[in-house]
Design an enzyme around this catalytic site. Structure first.
Site, mmCIF file in Angstrom:
data_model
loop_
_atom_site.group_PDB
_atom_site.id
_atom_site.type_symbol
_atom_site.label_atom_id
_atom_site.label_comp_id
_atom_site.label_asym_id
_atom_site.label_seq_id
_atom_site.Cartn_x
_atom_site.Cartn_y
_atom_site.Cartn_z
ATOM 1 N N GLU A 34 22.122 -10.063 14.146
ATOM 2 C CA GLU A 34 23.092 -10.008 13.050
ATOM 3 C C GLU A 34 22.519 -9.280 11.840
ATOM 4 O O GLU A 34 22.568 -9.785 10.713
ATOM 5 C CB GLU A 34 23.592 -11.405 12.672
ATOM 6 C CG GLU A 34 24.719 -11.904 13.557
ATOM 7 C CD GLU A 34 25.649 -12.888 12.852
ATOM 8 O OE1 GLU A 34 25.388 -14.095 12.965
ATOM 9 O OE2 GLU A 34 26.605 -12.431 12.216
ATOM 10 N N ASP A 246 21.629 -19.143 8.453
ATOM 11 C CA ASP A 246 22.130 -20.339 9.136
ATOM 12 C C ASP A 246 21.411 -20.574 10.467
ATOM 13 O O ASP A 246 21.702 -21.545 11.151
ATOM 14 C CB ASP A 246 23.648 -20.288 9.320
ATOM 15 C CG ASP A 246 24.135 -18.999 9.946
ATOM 16 O OD1 ASP A 246 23.358 -18.026 10.014
ATOM 17 O OD2 ASP A 246 25.299 -18.957 10.372
#
Length: 255
Positions: A34, A246
């Site tokens: 990501e 996260d």
DNA sequence: ATGGTCGCGGAGCGA
């Protein structure tokens, strides 16, 4: 050889966490997911200043993977062999010091039955075909990254709440099992059998503070790599403090 | 808590 995998949720936004983390841990190889940036805008110079070579396979806004390594990076392969020109940037492979490394960002799938869920299952079938075509289970291979799938209920803080939900459903686990059947082993479970080891927490519900995570970031390794594996550990410290990802980094050590 | 928070990009989507 120490290899890390870390979904950083934007490599540019996470630089203030990533750079000091690299300085502290100094892994030989770091697989990022990501990254959310095209290769031209990847913050390569900051990472080179930390002593890492960089190969990236990114796209605008979404997805994106990269490999950092302190030694020579060879034989880089971006994406899947059957990727279309506009395919999502979710895979990059490279050889470093005799180790073949495949860094993956498996599709999330949104929710069970969703169009994105079907894409996820099909993507995992393509992954297996890629492994069969381009990799050999007798070699030292490390397939790591964000798989967006739990193996079993030990990987879930609340198995009842997540029963057959996204990241935990039987079809996802079966698809991951077919990938494993290439000849891969869950390296963390060589060293840790207990429940409650997590690598991702939902930001929306402040799940890290509640201890409500899932284990979805994995090191899947061939038998020769499993035999050489000394340790696999999750770095929860990287999730504390200001503006964490996260996901926690996972570090694997190999003899 | 059918909510909530990030990141990107400059509204709404993805996670």
């Amino acid at each position: 050889m120490r290899i890390a995998t870390w979904n950083v949720n934007s490599v540019r936004a996470r630089l203030p966490r990533l750079l000091p983390w690299l300085e502290e841990h100094r892994p030989d190889v770091v697989c990022l997911q990501e990254t959310k940036v095209v290769d031209e805008l990847f913050p390569t110079s900051y990472l080179e200043d930390q002593g890492y070579d960089v190969v990236a396979h990114g796209q605008k806004t979404y997805n994106g993977v990269a490999i950092l390594a302190r030694r020579g990076i060879r034989d880089v392969v971006r994406g899947f062999p059957d990727d279309a020109e506009d395919a999502q940037a979710r895979a990059i492979a490279a050889t470093i010091d005799g180790w073949r490394i495949l860094n993956l960002y498996v599709p999330n799938g949104a929710e069970v039955g969703h169009e994105k869920y079907q894409y996820k299952l099909a993507w995992l079938e393509r992954l297996r075909r890629y492994l069969d075509a381009a990799f050999c289970a007798d070699d030292q291979i490390v397939v790591c990254g964000d798989f967006n799938i739990t193996f079993d209920d030990r990987d879930i803080h609340d198995p009842a709440a997540w029963h057959e939900q996204i990241l935990c459903s039987t079809p996802e686990r079966d698809a991951l099992r077919r990938v494993m059947d290439f000849g891969l082993f869950d390296a963390l479970r060589k060293h840790h059998a207990e429940a409650g080891i997590h690598t991702w927490w939902d930001m929306r519900t402040r799940a890290f503070a509640r201890g409500a995570g899932l284990r979805i970031d994995h090191f899947l390794v061939t038998r020769p790599a499993l035999d050489a594996c000394n340790a696999v550990d999750v770095d929860l410290d990287a999730c504390r403090g200001k503006s964490p990802s996260d996901h926690a980094p996972v570090i694997a050590s190999f003899a």
